[in-house]
Write a protein that holds these residues in place. Structure first.
Motif, PDB file in Angstrom:
ATOM      1  N   ARG A 169     -15.319 -92.012 -35.965  1.00  0.00           N
ATOM      2  CA  ARG A 169     -16.555 -92.530 -36.542  1.00  0.00           C
ATOM      3  C   ARG A 169     -16.651 -92.183 -38.033  1.00  0.00           C
ATOM      4  O   ARG A 169     -17.135 -92.995 -38.833  1.00  0.00           O
ATOM      5  CB  ARG A 169     -17.760 -91.984 -35.777  1.00  0.00           C
ATOM      6  N   GLY A 172     -14.445 -94.606 -39.657  1.00  0.00           N
ATOM      7  CA  GLY A 172     -15.088 -95.906 -39.682  1.00  0.00           C
ATOM      8  C   GLY A 172     -16.130 -96.033 -40.784  1.00  0.00           C
ATOM      9  O   GLY A 172     -16.367 -97.135 -41.296  1.00  0.00           O
ATOM     10  N   ALA A 173     -16.720 -94.907 -41.167  1.00  0.00           N
ATOM     11  CA  ALA A 173     -17.716 -94.935 -42.239  1.00  0.00           C
ATOM     12  C   ALA A 173     -17.089 -95.336 -43.578  1.00  0.00           C
ATOM     13  O   ALA A 173     -17.803 -95.754 -44.499  1.00  0.00           O
ATOM     14  CB  ALA A 173     -18.380 -93.565 -42.363  1.00  0.00           C
ATOM     15  N   LYS A 174     -15.771 -95.222 -43.683  1.00  0.00           N
ATOM     16  CA  LYS A 174     -15.070 -95.605 -44.911  1.00  0.00           C
ATOM     17  C   LYS A 174     -14.600 -97.065 -44.881  1.00  0.00           C
ATOM     18  O   LYS A 174     -14.037 -97.558 -45.858  1.00  0.00           O
ATOM     19  CB  LYS A 174     -13.851 -94.700 -45.110  1.00  0.00           C
ATOM     20  N   ARG A 181     -20.888 -97.048 -38.443  1.00  0.00           N
ATOM     21  CA  ARG A 181     -20.508 -96.260 -39.623  1.00  0.00           C
ATOM     22  C   ARG A 181     -21.408 -95.028 -39.631  1.00  0.00           C
ATOM     23  O   ARG A 181     -22.575 -95.096 -40.021  1.00  0.00           O
ATOM     24  CB  ARG A 181     -20.657 -97.103 -40.884  1.00  0.00           C
ATOM     25  N   GLY A 328     -11.089 -96.304 -38.156  1.00  0.00           N
ATOM     26  CA  GLY A 328     -12.220 -96.059 -37.279  1.00  0.00           C
ATOM     27  C   GLY A 328     -11.953 -96.490 -35.852  1.00  0.00           C
ATOM     28  O   GLY A 328     -12.648 -96.071 -34.926  1.00  0.00           O
ATOM     29  N   SER A 332     -15.171 -97.547 -33.318  1.00  0.00           N
ATOM     30  CA  SER A 332     -16.077 -97.969 -34.384  1.00  0.00           C
ATOM     31  C   SER A 332     -16.348 -99.464 -34.381  1.00  0.00           C
ATOM     32  O   SER A 332     -17.364 -99.904 -34.928  1.00  0.00           O
ATOM     33  CB  SER A 332     -15.523 -97.548 -35.753  1.00  0.00           C
TER      34      SER A 332
END
Length: 388
Positions: A169, A172-174, A181, A328, A332
């Motif tokens: 996760r 995935g935020a990137k 995200r 991610g 994600s």
């Protein structure tokens, strides 16, 4: 197959819970247009279109490729559909690459998608009696016993699933295309989330996404022309698919034979003798966090019973020995029909140097993986920054 093939471009939609603004056709076209732009090509350059789609019940539209042919750019071109359950995205990539390697076509467009918001995947995945036990409760209800069996067999500590969830996760935020995200997710928040199917918690589970992914695969001449223009491509070093029945006496659903066989065939074709040392980034199909250590063993990255140790040592994080799912992963974003192709596309992006904020530095060989059904269909590939 003696012809070289390479990924020339990839494209994805932004994966979200519901795409009420577009039809399936419009959503697919977004991914197709981005892939063609990434490859510096147009539909006129494409010789064939290969589509991949999970069960029709997921959207309630039977054989959607029949009415989507025009939107997919397939009018007047060969159109082929692939379906191998959740592994279909990977299988579609393999079929597309094989057509180029066999010399059948020079450039192939592959497109996969899912619009889960127009269905109920939980019950679409629950086979009726007498084909399975009453109330199989979708994928989570089916796979949770396999996770429990893995924990017992490997003597794995119970925090490993949470570690994978936090890693994926945060990765995935990137990723600007990721559905979930969550840069601030923590081990504590994951372990405090609701238990859905013991031992799988809410935050250790993939989302239900609408989205599409497309890739353009070209022959050696097309790839070298792209490289001559200053663009990087992802050369296909090896592909593999294997299948086994859903149920037979003595079947090992924790470490399926089809997965082991597919991986062995892939490493041999790609000329890899030590995958843990030779693969720089891995995009592995992990819909529930515990499947990361399970598949690390199944694929031969670690000995049996030791996959969780690689996770526990944080070696599967970006910067570790084997970054797993730097994008991610399925945790994600999970448009089921496209999820496997996303793994293949993200592996290609790593060796093409196009992964942005989640780029693995110096990635020269990457692995893409998908599985489907009751862990019975497997598809995978290895791509590299240089020709095989």
């Amino acid at each position: 197959m003696t012809n070289q093939a390479a990924v020339l471009g990839t494209g994805q939609t932004h994966h979200v819970t519901k795409r009420t603004d577009v039809s399936m056709a419009g959503m697919c076209r977004e991914a197709i247009d981005r892939a063609l732009e990434d490859a510096d090509l147009t539909m006129a350059d494409i010789d064939a279109v290969i589509v991949g789609k999970a069960p029709d019940l997921f959207e309630g539209s039977m054989m959607p490729e029949l009415f989507m042919a025009d939107a997919l750019g397939a009018t007047g071109k060969p159109l082929l559909r692939v379906h191998t359950a959740g592994s279909v995205g990977g299988s579609t990539g393999v079929v597309a690459a094989n057509h180029v390697q066999a010399g059948v076509y020079r450039r192939v467009l592959a497109i996969c998608w899912e619009k889960q918001s127009e269905s109920n995947a939980m019950w679409a995945l629950s086979n009726p009696v007498p084909f399975t036990m009453p109330v199989g409760a979708g994928a989570g209800g089916y796979f949770a016993p396999h996770v429990r069996a893995y924990i017992r067999r490997a003597n794995a500590p119970l925090h490993i699933g949470a570690m994978v969830a936090v890693k994926d996760r945060r990765n995935g935020a990137k990723n600007p295309f990721a559905h979930l995200r969550q840069p601030d997710i923590t081990m504590e928040s994951v372990l405090a989330s609701q238990m859905l199917w013991d031992p799988v918690r809410f935050d250790e589970t993939c989302p239900s996404s609408d989205g599409a992914c497309a890739i353009v695969i070209g022959d050696e001449e097309s790839a070298k022309a792209a490289e001559a223009s200053g663009k990087k491509v992802a050369w296909v070093h090896g592909t593999a698919m294997r299948t086994e029945p859903l149920a037979y006496s003595g079947r090992d659903q924790v470490n399926p034979q089809a997965g082991r066989d597919a991986a062995a065939a892939l490493w041999k074709q790609a000329g890899i003798t030590n995958p843990l040392e030779e693969i720089d980034a891995a995009e592995i199909y992990v819909p529930f966090s515990w499947f990361e250590p399970m598949w690390l063993e199944n694929l031969g990255f670690t000995p049996e019973g030791e996959g969780w140790k690689l996770v526990d040592a944080r070696e599967t994080e970006i910067g570790g020995k084997l970054p797993v799912n730097p994008s991610g992963g399925v945790l994600s974003s999970n448009p089921i029909g496209a999820s496997g192709m996303i793994r293949f596309a993200e592996a290609a992006k790593q060796v093409m140097g196009r992964a942005g904020d989640y780029q693995v530095e110096g990635a020269r060989k990457a692995f893409g993986h998908a599985y489907g059904g009751g862990s019975q269909y497997f598809s995978m590939w290895v791509v590299g920054s240089e020709p095989r």
